[in-house]
Motif scaffolding. Structure first.
Motif, PDB file in Angstrom:
ATOM      1  N   UNK A  39       0.830  -1.207   0.000  1.00  0.00           N
ATOM      2  CA  UNK A  39       0.000   0.000   0.000  1.00  0.00           C
ATOM      3  C   UNK A  39       0.864   1.257   0.000  1.00  0.00           C
ATOM      4  N   UNK A  40       1.941   1.239   0.773  1.00  0.00           N
ATOM      5  CA  UNK A  40       2.834   2.396   0.847  1.00  0.00           C
ATOM      6  C   UNK A  40       3.486   2.671  -0.496  1.00  0.00           C
ATOM      7  N   UNK A  41       3.976   1.615  -1.144  1.00  0.00           N
ATOM      8  CA  UNK A  41       4.606   1.789  -2.460  1.00  0.00           C
ATOM      9  C   UNK A  41       3.597   2.358  -3.458  1.00  0.00           C
ATOM     10  N   UNK A  42       2.393   1.793  -3.467  1.00  0.00           N
ATOM     11  CA  UNK A  42       1.350   2.254  -4.395  1.00  0.00           C
ATOM     12  C   UNK A  42       1.008   3.719  -4.138  1.00  0.00           C
ATOM     13  N   UNK A  43       0.765   4.069  -2.874  1.00  0.00           N
ATOM     14  CA  UNK A  43       0.384   5.440  -2.524  1.00  0.00           C
ATOM     15  C   UNK A  43       1.499   6.430  -2.847  1.00  0.00           C
ATOM     16  N   UNK A  44       2.742   6.034  -2.590  1.00  0.00           N
ATOM     17  CA  UNK A  44       3.881   6.919  -2.855  1.00  0.00           C
ATOM     18  C   UNK A  44       4.081   7.135  -4.351  1.00  0.00           C
ATOM     19  N   UNK A  45       3.962   6.070  -5.132  1.00  0.00           N
ATOM     20  CA  UNK A  45       4.142   6.191  -6.588  1.00  0.00           C
ATOM     21  C   UNK A  45       3.121   7.151  -7.172  1.00  0.00           C
ATOM     22  N   UNK A  46       1.849   6.985  -6.797  1.00  0.00           N
ATOM     23  CA  UNK A  46       0.811   7.876  -7.321  1.00  0.00           C
ATOM     24  C   UNK A  46       1.026   9.315  -6.846  1.00  0.00           C
ATOM     25  N   UNK A  47       1.381   9.475  -5.582  1.00  0.00           N
ATOM     26  CA  UNK A  47       1.563  10.821  -5.029  1.00  0.00           C
ATOM     27  C   UNK A  47       2.755  11.531  -5.659  1.00  0.00           C
ATOM     28  N   UNK A  48       3.873  10.808  -5.816  1.00  0.00           N
ATOM     29  CA  UNK A  48       5.050  11.424  -6.427  1.00  0.00           C
ATOM     30  C   UNK A  48       4.810  11.735  -7.904  1.00  0.00           C
ATOM     31  N   UNK A  49       4.002  10.911  -8.549  1.00  0.00           N
ATOM     32  CA  UNK A  49       3.633  11.199  -9.937  1.00  0.00           C
ATOM     33  C   UNK A  49       2.845  12.499 -10.017  1.00  0.00           C
TER      34      UNK A  49
END
Length: 351
Positions: A39-49
């Motif tokens: 979940x952290x990886x997914x949330x971070x990828x979308x947020x940084x994008x």
């Protein structure tokens, strides 16, 4: 707050039963570590994008620097929650950092609303004076900028009292820091959110074309959920209402579960923020009108948006806002006595 040398922090009387795997050979702790990590990886990828999109389409720095800060709250929450799942013993030191950043993000949201009203500080002050919204602005300024100060102080107090053994999360006794930190944090949060909400309502006719309601709801939802969950699990922990099983330990319930929930919520918010804080309104369109007054020198984020990142992490505007509060209070007092008061307030135009 009392001293742990005079009062003893009650230790949990809960004893974990013998543990067995919950899925295959995985324990509950291992399972939630995997889930929260994903979940952290997914949330971070979308947020940084999304942050990258704003940084590379940085047409209105006076607004987008605050948006980048708000979006970054999702990675902060997700990463700290994931680390808390991995490291139960360190969770008590990590979680207060979430509240501290949350306070800076809310102050940035207030400055975003100010930028929506008017980019130029002097013109905005004139508008607030003539529109009769100065009262709400004053309250929101004080409410917004007391929040970072209070949460930083509580962060320091929490870290120190945790280290010295006088925090005592398992007790609501006034002799320990836990109850005082919880109450002061709750009061500061309520004051900050309610003051910003009243400010938004007063300005709604002026800024409704910028569609700030969804941004307010999205941001407020994160703050509210985190606030409610913290209170609920704090009460459950202090009252020993969490009962372990042969699959789930007491720490899994008191530390792992709330942080897992927060990681799952960050996935939802990272998706929602793609629409709530979308970049379309900041992209130049030659053949279409935009609600955003573009044309301030093109995209100003620099190569790969690095200038935008630098401006976003520069919190001098929030510090300036904090420093402005005493002067704001003095100006308010002068106005009550019948004198002429000119309120400077935070400078959102400095980038």
């Amino acid at each position: 707050m009392g001293s742990s040398t005079n009062y003893t922090c009650p230790t949990s009387t809960v004893t974990d039963p013998a543990q067995s795997p919950i899925v295959g050979s995985l324990s509950f702790h291992q399972l939630i570590t995997i889930i929260s990590g994903a979940c952290t990886v997914f949330a971070c990828v979308l947020s940084f994008y999304l942050i990258f999109r704003h940084a590379t389409h940085y047409s209105l720095p006076k607004e987008q620097r605050h948006i980048i800060r708000i979006i970054f709250m999702i990675p902060v929450f997700a990463i700290l929650s994931f680390l808390s799942v991995i490291w139960y013993d360190g969770a008590e030191y990590l979680k207060p950092i979430e509240s501290a950043y949350e306070a800076f993000a809310l102050a940035s949201f207030f400055l975003l609303l100010c930028a929506y009203v008017q980019e130029d500080d002097n013109e905005r002050q004139t508008f607030l004076q003539t529109s009769g919204t100065m009262k709400q602005y004053t309250a929101a300024t004080i409410g917004s900028f007391q929040f970072p100060v209070v949460m930083i102080v509580l962060l320091v107090v929490t870290e120190i009292t945790q280290a010295t053994g006088s925090y005592c999360e398992t007790s609501n006794s006034i002799h320990f820091a836990h109850i005082w930190v919880t109450v002061l944090s709750a009061l500061s949060t309520v004051v900050a959110i309610s003051s910003v909400l009243r400010y938004y309502k007063a300005l709604k006719p002026t800024i409704k074309h910028r569609k700030p309601l969804s941004k307010l709801v999205g941001f407020k939802a994160i703050v509210f959920l985190n606030f409610v969950q913290t209170i609920i699990f704090s009460l459950l922990t202090s009252n020993n209402d969490l009962k372990p099983t042969n699959h789930i330990t007491y720490n899994d319930l008191s530390i792992g579960l709330p942080n897992l929930i927060l990681c799952l919520e960050m996935v939802i918010f990272s998706i929602a923020f793609l629409f709530i804080y979308r970049t379309q309104e900041y992209i130049f369109k030659a053949s279409a009108e935009s609600a955003v007054p573009l044309g301030h020198g093109g995209y100003q984020g620099g190569f790969m948006g690095f200038r935008a990142y630098g401006q976003a992490i520069n919190f001098l505007d929030i510090i300036q806002g904090i420093v402005s509060v005493p002067g704001l209070l003095m100006s308010k007092r002068t106005a009550k006595k019948g004198g002429k008061a000119w309120v400077t307030g935070p400078q959102v135009s400095r980038v």
